[in-house]
Scaffold this active site. Structure first.
Site, PDB file in Angstrom:
ATOM      1  N   MET A 171      -6.200  -0.304   2.368  1.00 56.78           N
ATOM      2  CA  MET A 171      -4.893  -0.963   2.510  1.00 56.78           C
ATOM      3  C   MET A 171      -4.135  -0.392   3.708  1.00 56.78           C
ATOM      4  SD  MET A 171      -2.635  -2.085  -0.636  1.00 56.78           S
ATOM      5  CE  MET A 171      -2.682  -3.746  -1.240  1.00 56.78           C
ATOM      6  N   CYS A 172      -3.156   0.443   3.518  1.00 59.05           N
ATOM      7  CA  CYS A 172      -2.264   0.982   4.546  1.00 59.05           C
ATOM      8  C   CYS A 172      -1.126   0.010   4.852  1.00 59.05           C
ATOM      9  CB  CYS A 172      -2.946   1.320   5.877  1.00 59.05           C
ATOM     10  SG  CYS A 172      -4.217   2.574   5.722  1.00 59.05           S
ATOM     11  N   GLY A 173      -0.006   0.587   5.218  1.00 63.89           N
ATOM     12  CA  GLY A 173       1.148  -0.224   5.600  1.00 63.89           C
ATOM     13  C   GLY A 173       1.602   0.155   6.992  1.00 63.89           C
ATOM     14  N   ARG A 198       1.290   0.444  -0.431  1.00 65.71           N
ATOM     15  CA  ARG A 198       0.155   0.160   0.440  1.00 65.71           C
ATOM     16  C   ARG A 198      -0.480   1.438   0.963  1.00 65.71           C
ATOM     17  NH1 ARG A 198      -0.465  -5.079   2.020  1.00 65.71           N
ATOM     18  NH2 ARG A 198      -2.005  -4.344   3.503  1.00 65.71           N
TER      19      ARG A 198
END
Lengths: 300, 246
Positions: A1-3, A32
């Site tokens: 994910m990651c934001g 995220r």
């Protein structure tokens, strides 16, 4: 994910409160990316010489002594302040001189960023913790890009978290993963680019550094990146005067952009933008795949 | 007011002039969806207002009653997913997967929609008044989708049934690996996907579009301005000539 989140101010209306506007954006992306977070803030620029963000694992490290050493060794003036485990050094000579000196005499000090205005701050932990640790809410500046990480390709470490420095006043944050990073890392190492981690984003950052060294403009470097980087990604690149956004041609990784008369904001999800002033009337859209968007005060 | 005590579900919303009102700055998405689901067996409140959605994900998901739901602001991912029978209007933009797997009912987006709008939906009508992102109507199985703006790349990928009508332009690889969904585009098509071809616009297609515009409440479009695209039917049946590829 990651934001990913980015906030670029088109004028000076919110410059004194950019940190306050940006902190809730970063925290909104906690789901995220809960394992580490970081940001690159641009402001408080030096006119002559260089500004470096330095880091030492020992919170009681004697930064004053280091400043004195640099002053004596390089015959220059150093202004500095400490912020948690990092210290921002403003030195009256060019970046290379200071970095070479540190490498030879203080190799336990990490150089997180160098440029006229950039400061890169990142750490393992929840975004809220990083926000508090570095007092993001008090920061002033013209633009900030940030990242919340959910690690996939390499370990959860400070060095593996984003943003990654890609040169003077340049940095990169990334949501996604690259599938050709191992081969590309080897190719870049042969060209003299150094890597500290097994992280895939560091390879993308290294690639941009390499292309820029070869004389590419930022736009050309990103066009080459679109051809060379294999994987899925949304990238945000911080520059001295603004930021750029690029998505891969398939565009599975999310991105949304909001623009008003006062700012351009980007985020992985709209939720991160809801606390911005005037967001209700902002122009909101999804950036197109394989298209390079650049906002810069002295450019477009 | 309780926000998550299940024993006090009925207090998770206010009724204002007979309209069930859920304010997401106070209540949770769970409160909202539970209140809507509670109307399934015994509908006591037909109209619902959702305030301060602020891009939350999963709003009004799995509704299966003839409710009229107005979401006053932008929604996040999967809004109105799996809808059956309800009429859901989003007064703002939506994130990816709006009305995914819808079975019946009407979902209307007043702003733009992100990718995968109406993905795999079996029935009902999805109207997007702005633009839709990539993969609009991916694997659609009977839903009708009307986009007043443009759609992104790979739209109607593997579309099996239903209608995708686009009043603006379509991105790359429209209708790739298409089955029997009907595609109509008024503007330009950047490229057609594998096995998707332009087809003749016959009287029954004008009729199909006219009926779709009526249902969607669209009065400013002329079906005769649209081009039709469909499957060349060369890809989805087994062909003995391709046996060597298996």
């Amino acid at each position: 994910m990651c934001g990913i989140v980015g906030l670029y101010l088109k004028n000076d209306k919110y410059e004194s409160e950019i940190g306050k506007l940006f902190a809730p954006m970063l925290i909104a992306m906690t789901e995220r990316g809960p394992d580490s977070a970081g940001f690159a803030v641009y402001g408080d620029a030096v006119e002559d010489g260089i500004k470096l963000t330095l880091r030492h694992e020992d919170e009681n490290y004697d930064w004053a002594a280091l400043a004195k050493d640099i002053e004596t060794a390089l015959d220059t003036k150093v202004n500095w302040f400490q912020n948690s485990k990092v210290a921002v050094f403003k030195v009256g000579v060019d970046a290379e001189k200071v970095e070479d000196y540190l490498e030879q005499n203080h190799d336990d000090v990490l150089v997180m960023s160098s440029g006229k205005s950039i400061e890169i701050l990142k750490e393992v932990g929840l975004p809220e913790r990083i926000v508090d640790m570095f007092k993001l809410g008090d920061m002033k500046g013209s633009h900030i890009i940030g990242h919340t990480r959910m690690a996939t390709e390499s370990a959860v470490t400070m060095a593996g978290s984003h943003p990654f420095s890609t040169g003077l006043d340049l940095c990169l944050v990334h949501n996604g993963s690259f599938s050709n990073h191992n081969r590309l890392r080897k190719e870049l190492q042969r060209e003299g680019i150094e890597f500290d981690t097994e992280n895939d984003t560091e390879v993308a950052a290294g690639y941009l550094t390499y292309r820029l060294q070869q004389g590419d403009s930022l736009n050309e470097a990103l066009e080459n990146a679109l051809k060379t980087l294999d994987g899925f990604y949304t990238l945000t690149i911080g520059t001295k005067d603004g930021f750029a956004v690029v998505r891969d041609p398939i565009a599975c990784k999310p991105a949304v952009i909001a623009e008003t008369d006062d700012y351009v904001a980007m985020a992985s999800e709209y939720q991160a933008l809801t606390t911005l002033p005037g967001i209700e009337d902002a122009k909101v859209w999804e950036p197109e795949p394989a298209r390079i968007y650049v906002w810069e005060r002295n450019g477009n | 007011m309780s926000t998550n005590n299940l024993a006090e579900q009925t207090s998770a919303f206010e009724t204002i002039n007979g309209v069930g009102t859920v304010d997401l700055s106070v209540q949770t998405v769970r409160d909202l969806n539970q209140a809507l689901h509670d109307q399934h067996d015994d509908m006591t409140i037909e109209k619902w207002d959702v305030l301060n959605p602020k891009g939350h994900h999963n709003l009004a998901v799995g509704v299966n009653q003839k409710l009229k739901i107005d979401i006053h602001g932008p929604a996040g991912y999967y809004c109105a997913g799996m809808n059956q029978e309800a009429e859901i209007t989003i007064h703002g933009h939506t994130g990816q997967g709006v009305a995914e797997n819808m079975m019946s009912g009407l979902v209307r987006v007043k702003g733009n929609a992100s990718s995968a709008a109406g993905a795999t939906a079996h029935g009902g009508l999805l109207v997007i008044e702005g633009d839709a992102g990539s993969r609009c109507g991916i694997s659609m199985k009977g839903v009708d989708i009307l986009v007043k703006g443009s759609v992104g790349h790979m739209s109607c990928f593997m579309g099996q049934a239903g209608v995708l009508a686009v009043c603006g332009d379509a991105g790359e690889a429209l209708g790739d690996s298409l089955y029997e969904a009907h595609i109509y585009v008024k503007g330009s098509v950047k490229s057609l996907g594998a096995d998707c071809i332009e087809k003749e616009m016959r009287a029954e297609h004008i009729e199909e579009l006219t009926e779709l515009f009526e249902r969607a409440g669209v009065t400013d479009q002329d079906p005769r301005d649209f081009k039709r695209y469909g499957s060349a039917r060369q890809l989805y049946n087994f062909k003995v000539d391709n046996a060597g590829a298996y």
